[in-house]
Design a protein around this motif. Structure first.
Motif, PDB file in Angstrom:
ATOM      1  N   SER A   1       0.958  -1.299  -0.010  1.00 31.01           N
ATOM      2  CA  SER A   1       0.124  -0.144   0.108  1.00 31.01           C
ATOM      3  C   SER A   1       1.050   0.979  -0.046  1.00 31.01           C
ATOM      4  O   SER A   1       0.491   2.344  -0.889  1.00 31.01           O
ATOM      5  N   ALA A   2       2.082   0.961   0.732  1.00 32.24           N
ATOM      6  CA  ALA A   2       3.230   2.385   0.736  1.00 32.24           C
ATOM      7  C   ALA A   2       3.629   2.852  -0.508  1.00 32.24           C
ATOM      8  O   ALA A   2       3.646   3.753  -1.203  1.00 32.24           O
ATOM      9  N   TYR A   3       3.543   2.375  -1.821  1.00 31.02           N
ATOM     10  CA  TYR A   3       4.509   1.715  -2.638  1.00 31.02           C
ATOM     11  C   TYR A   3       2.989   2.039  -3.690  1.00 31.02           C
ATOM     12  O   TYR A   3       3.612   3.507  -4.544  1.00 31.02           O
ATOM     13  N   ALA A   4       2.300   2.154  -2.966  1.00 32.51           N
ATOM     14  CA  ALA A   4       0.993   2.346  -4.611  1.00 32.51           C
ATOM     15  C   ALA A   4       0.945   3.761  -4.285  1.00 32.51           C
ATOM     16  O   ALA A   4       0.060   4.182  -4.884  1.00 32.51           O
ATOM     17  N   ALA A   5       0.246   4.574  -2.804  1.00 34.99           N
ATOM     18  CA  ALA A   5       0.198   5.930  -2.471  1.00 34.99           C
ATOM     19  C   ALA A   5       1.205   6.479  -3.564  1.00 34.99           C
ATOM     20  O   ALA A   5       1.584   7.765  -4.103  1.00 34.99           O
ATOM     21  N   GLY A   6       2.400   6.095  -3.619  1.00 37.31           N
ATOM     22  CA  GLY A   6       4.024   6.912  -3.294  1.00 37.31           C
ATOM     23  C   GLY A   6       3.761   6.439  -5.006  1.00 37.31           C
ATOM     24  O   GLY A   6       4.413   7.951  -5.758  1.00 37.31           O
ATOM     25  N   ALA A   7       3.645   5.592  -5.688  1.00 35.40           N
ATOM     26  CA  ALA A   7       3.411   5.894  -7.184  1.00 35.40           C
ATOM     27  C   ALA A   7       2.038   6.382  -7.494  1.00 35.40           C
ATOM     28  O   ALA A   7       2.500   7.587  -9.109  1.00 35.40           O
ATOM     29  N   LYS A   8       1.301   7.005  -6.660  1.00 33.31           N
ATOM     30  CA  LYS A   8       0.167   7.975  -7.231  1.00 33.31           C
ATOM     31  C   LYS A   8       0.684   8.796  -6.911  1.00 33.31           C
ATOM     32  O   LYS A   8       0.213   9.596  -8.238  1.00 33.31           O
ATOM     33  N   ALA A   9       1.263   9.335  -5.920  1.00 34.00           N
ATOM     34  CA  ALA A   9       1.361  10.913  -5.869  1.00 34.00           C
ATOM     35  C   ALA A   9       2.539  10.906  -7.271  1.00 34.00           C
ATOM     36  O   ALA A   9       2.295  12.489  -7.372  1.00 34.00           O
ATOM     37  N   TYR A  10       3.335   9.754  -7.073  1.00 32.53           N
ATOM     38  CA  TYR A  10       4.369  10.721  -8.427  1.00 32.53           C
ATOM     39  C   TYR A  10       4.083  11.549  -9.118  1.00 32.53           C
ATOM     40  O   TYR A  10       4.714  12.067 -10.275  1.00 32.53           O
ATOM     41  N   GLU A  11       3.046  10.450  -9.387  1.00 34.63           N
ATOM     42  CA  GLU A  11       1.996  10.633 -11.163  1.00 34.63           C
ATOM     43  C   GLU A  11       1.507  12.028 -10.713  1.00 34.63           C
ATOM     44  O   GLU A  11       1.140  13.312 -12.116  1.00 34.63           O
ATOM     45  N   ALA A  12       0.815  12.213  -9.885  1.00 34.50           N
ATOM     46  CA  ALA A  12      -0.089  13.857  -9.541  1.00 34.50           C
ATOM     47  C   ALA A  12       0.548  14.735  -9.056  1.00 34.50           C
ATOM     48  O   ALA A  12      -0.112  16.145  -8.796  1.00 34.50           O
ATOM     49  N   ASP A  13       1.395  14.582  -7.792  1.00 35.90           N
ATOM     50  CA  ASP A  13       1.504  15.933  -7.293  1.00 35.90           C
ATOM     51  C   ASP A  13       2.948  16.067  -7.188  1.00 35.90           C
ATOM     52  O   ASP A  13       4.095  15.342  -7.450  1.00 35.90           O
ATOM     53  N   GLU A  14       3.552  17.589  -7.960  1.00 38.57           N
ATOM     54  CA  GLU A  14       4.381  18.461  -8.723  1.00 38.57           C
ATOM     55  C   GLU A  14       6.059  17.665  -6.869  1.00 38.57           C
ATOM     56  O   GLU A  14       6.611  17.716  -7.116  1.00 38.57           O
ATOM     57  N   SER A  15       4.689  17.782  -6.459  1.00 42.21           N
ATOM     58  CA  SER A  15       5.989  18.297  -4.435  1.00 42.21           C
ATOM     59  C   SER A  15       6.441  17.247  -4.418  1.00 42.21           C
ATOM     60  O   SER A  15       6.840  17.030  -4.058  1.00 42.21           O
ATOM     61  N   ALA A  16       5.076  16.194  -4.172  1.00 41.56           N
ATOM     62  CA  ALA A  16       5.674  14.656  -3.951  1.00 41.56           C
ATOM     63  C   ALA A  16       6.754  14.422  -4.729  1.00 41.56           C
ATOM     64  O   ALA A  16       7.698  13.773  -4.573  1.00 41.56           O
ATOM     65  N   LYS A  17       6.518  14.615  -6.313  1.00 39.01           N
ATOM     66  CA  LYS A  17       7.819  14.096  -7.234  1.00 39.01           C
ATOM     67  C   LYS A  17       9.305  14.325  -6.556  1.00 39.01           C
ATOM     68  O   LYS A  17      10.262  13.321  -6.801  1.00 39.01           O
ATOM     69  N   ALA A  18       8.922  15.860  -6.262  1.00 40.70           N
ATOM     70  CA  ALA A  18      10.321  16.363  -5.895  1.00 40.70           C
ATOM     71  C   ALA A  18      10.983  15.857  -5.007  1.00 40.70           C
ATOM     72  O   ALA A  18      11.958  15.351  -4.415  1.00 40.70           O
ATOM     73  N   ASP A  19      10.245  15.283  -4.139  1.00 37.83           N
ATOM     74  CA  ASP A  19      10.485  14.653  -2.614  1.00 37.83           C
ATOM     75  C   ASP A  19      10.549  13.126  -2.932  1.00 37.83           C
ATOM     76  O   ASP A  19      11.903  12.915  -2.629  1.00 37.83           O
ATOM     77  N   ILE A  20      10.344  12.369  -3.975  1.00 39.11           N
ATOM     78  CA  ILE A  20      10.442  11.268  -4.304  1.00 39.11           C
ATOM     79  C   ILE A  20      11.574  11.191  -5.454  1.00 39.11           C
ATOM     80  O   ILE A  20      12.881  10.234  -3.989  1.00 39.11           O
ATOM     81  N   ASN A  21      12.202  12.174  -5.957  1.00 37.53           N
ATOM     82  CA  ASN A  21      13.205  12.323  -6.357  1.00 37.53           C
ATOM     83  C   ASN A  21      14.952  12.565  -5.800  1.00 37.53           C
ATOM     84  O   ASN A  21      15.370  11.859  -5.701  1.00 37.53           O
ATOM     85  N   GLU A  22      14.248  13.440  -4.152  1.00 30.17           N
ATOM     86  CA  GLU A  22      15.305  13.524  -4.149  1.00 30.17           C
ATOM     87  C   GLU A  22      15.544  12.495  -2.982  1.00 30.17           C
ATOM     88  O   GLU A  22      17.158  11.480  -2.160  1.00 30.17           O
ATOM     89  N   LEU A  23      14.261  11.211  -2.523  1.00 37.22           N
ATOM     90  CA  LEU A  23      14.400   9.822  -1.442  1.00 37.22           C
ATOM     91  C   LEU A  23      15.753   9.079  -2.485  1.00 37.22           C
ATOM     92  O   LEU A  23      15.839   8.341  -1.929  1.00 37.22           O
ATOM     93  N   ASN A  24      15.000   9.309  -3.608  1.00 37.17           N
ATOM     94  CA  ASN A  24      15.528   8.176  -4.428  1.00 37.17           C
ATOM     95  C   ASN A  24      17.850   8.694  -4.268  1.00 37.17           C
ATOM     96  O   ASN A  24      18.047   7.333  -3.953  1.00 37.17           O
ATOM     97  N   LYS A  25      17.647   9.818  -4.082  1.00 37.25           N
ATOM     98  CA  LYS A  25      19.363   9.527  -4.246  1.00 37.25           C
ATOM     99  C   LYS A  25      20.007   9.366  -2.560  1.00 37.25           C
ATOM    100  O   LYS A  25      21.062   8.946  -2.257  1.00 37.25           O
TER     101      LYS A  25
END
Length: 580
Positions: A207-231
């Motif tokens: 469920s955590a992955y599903a939430a993150g995947a959905k936010a990455y596509e729909a929320d630019e702020s969340a996308k930036a956070d996730i890209n930073e988390l990746n590093k």
């Protein structure tokens, strides 16, 4: 058991005919020796006369007639005839079949195949990603890969099973982002989750992955956070280290529980975190020689030079992509296990990706690339309305297996009798039904999985094979004593002869399956053997047979058929229950 000897006899007959001047001196072309599709055409049929006639400029029936005369002299051949337009139909001597039954009952069937003898083979399969669900596609890949590994082992090779898992990458960053959000929203802590059952922890990650995947596509702020988390995940930043380590450990524990349920285990585990730096170093070392080139801050492989796609191997952030990691994986696998051949089993949707990867590897190390073969398989599809996913998009492996097990238990209850194997037998039947359905068609084809059809005990299913095996073992228990005590090579009628030959052809099925990368060959072999065994069961009494000689022969026949069926089921990864 007999095919290799018949092939050798045919080659000898051709050389004799050539030596006598009856057939022109031409190289013997490739020809087939196989069990005929219809009854009344002998035990083996060959097209040697037709292939040789083409090369020699002669008539097929003339050559067939010449070969018939010479084959009649062979010690295994009971009868042989030429059939239009030029086939040879060959029957094995009944006494040879009977003697072979007794020998197999004593020693088993040797299944070594020259092309695989003493070879070292790596089979990579399953490859689930930590932090994500283990879905029906992973289950299919696991079933195919494990069956291939067992077939290679039966053919004489040493097979090692490898599992490559993506423990870094954007999907992990999405899951970590979702874990944080879900924990914050629920007010729970990581330690609260530690105390929960494994399946609940796996669900939390999904469920955590599903939430993150959905936010990455729909929320630019969340996308930036996730890209930073990746590093930060690549760097094992202290900020995310505990979440990452715990989630990774839960995923791997969850995967192992599924592997145990499927009755298999891996020899090697590889992770993207470990092979990524290896691959990145290899790519960087081959920029100067032109194999890779820089482009817009990234490093690419110019696949368009070779009629393929251009692909990024190091991205603009300086991180290795899947492609670079796969390069590192190839060298790491070979370092750990000096294989003669390596097979990578995946879905067919990444076929083009592997073409680029192997082309790039071939420019770096041609010998290593030549040893590696991609084995793409089709997709698993479900009939509309038969089963829905509880998560909406992905059908989890454990949900499918639980559904199948529930169906088995329901059928047992409806039959109004108690299952001697209890829940373990229901699990055995459920897993067997799924694996058979996955393996019954060629690897490259899509599969329509129908739960009801897969559980039929009337034929063309895993439970049908399991039931047939249990029925044969029941006969042997009723006869009493070791089967070898009853061993006999008496005279057989047509039904007995066909069953005997089928049971003795196990080694031929193994050779064909190994050479063709085709577990479905074993499925077909087991299905045909089971059909013949059930025909025999309904028409030939064993325990109640008054004639002692016939009873001994039939006991021998049942024992060998059971042995071959059990070995075939093993190659499919299906358990053979003694009672059912």
């Amino acid at each position: 058991m007999f095919r290799a000897s018949i092939r050798s006899a045919i080659e000898t007959a051709v050389r004799q005919a050539q030596g006598e001047g009856a057939v022109p001196q031409v190289s013997v072309p490739n020809f087939s020796v196989a069990a005929p599709e219809r009854a009344g055409q002998g035990d083996y049929a060959s097209n040697i006369a037709m292939t040789l006639a083409k090369a020699a400029g002669a008539k097929p029936m003339d050559i067939a007639t010449l070969l018939v005369e010479r084959l009649r002299q062979h010690e295994l051949v009971g009868a042989v005839e030429a059939a239009a337009p030029g086939f040879l139909n060959i029957a094995i001597k009944p006494e040879a079949v009977g003697q072979s039954l007794v020998a197999v009952l004593r020693d088993g069937i040797a299944t070594g195949y020259e092309a695989f003898k003493d070879k070292k083979i790596s089979v990579e399969f399953t490859d689930p990603n930590p932090f994500k669900e283990f879905h029906i596609g992973h289950l299919y890949t696991n079933t195919v890969g494990e069956s291939l590994a067992r077939i290679f082992e039966a053919a004489g090779a040493t097979a090692k099973r490898a599992n490559y898992q993506g423990d870094v990458g954007l999907h992990v960053a999405k899951a970590i982002w979702g874990m944080r959000r879900n924990l914050d929203e629920s007010g729970a802590s990581l330690q609260d989750l530690v105390a929960k059952p494994l399946i609940e922890r796996a669900r939390f990650l999904g469920s955590a992955y599903a939430a993150g995947a959905k936010a990455y596509e729909a929320d630019e702020s969340a996308k930036a956070d996730i890209n930073e988390l990746n590093k930060k995940i690549y760097a094992l930043d202290p900020e995310i280290r505990e979440l990452y380590a715990q989630g990774r450990a839960w995923s791997l524990e969850y995967f192992e529980a599924i592997y145990r349920r499927l009755g298999m285990q891996f020899d090697f585990y590889y992770f993207e975190r470990d092979v990524g730096p290896i691959g990145q170093k290899i790519v960087e070392e081959h920029i100067a020689d032109g194999i890779f080139e820089k482009s817009d801050g990234a490093v690419i492989f110019p696949g368009d030079r070779y009629g393929l796609h251009r692909r990024v191997f190091i991205n603009s952030a300086g991180l290795p992509t899947y492609e670079a990691k796969e390069l590192g994986l190839a060298f790491k696998k070979y370092e750990d296990f000096r294989f003669d051949a390596a097979y990578v089993v995946t879905g067919s949707e990444i076929t083009d990706y592997f073409k680029v990867l192997l082309t790039a590897l071939g420019k770096i190390d041609a010998d290593l690339a030549a040893k590696i073969r991609h084995v793409p398989h089709g997709m698993v599809r479900l009939p509309q309305g038969k089963m829905s996913s509880r998560t909406g998009d992905v059908i989890r492996a454990e949900d499918l297996l639980a559904d199948m097990r529930g169906r088995v238990e329901q059928r047992i209850a409806e039959a109004a009798h108690e299952s001697r194997g209890g829940k373990n037998l229901a699990e055995c039947i459920a897993v067997g039904a799924v694996k058979y359905s996955f393996l019954r068609v060629g690897i490259g084809k899509d599969i329509i999985f129908d739960a009801d059809t897969s559980l039929s005990v009337e034929g063309d299913s895993g439970p049908y094979l399991q039931y047939t095996y249990a029925r044969l073992k029941s006969i042997l228990r009723k006869v009493g004593g070791a089967a070898s005590e009853h061993a006999s090579a008496g005279v057989m009628d047509g039904v007995e002869h066909r069953l005997a030959l089928a049971a003795l052809r196990f080694d031929e099925a193994v050779a064909d399956a190994a050479q063709g990368l085709a577990p479905n060959v074993i499925v077909n072999y087991c299905s045909q053997l089971a059909q013949l065994a059930n025909e025999f069961y309904h028409s030939h009494p064993v325990v109640q047979e008054p004639d002692e000689g016939k009873r001994a022969l039939r006991t021998t026949l049942v024992a060998v058929a059971a042995q071959s069926l059990a070995r075939g089921l093993h190659l499919l990864g299906i358990e053979a229950p003694e009672e059912m």
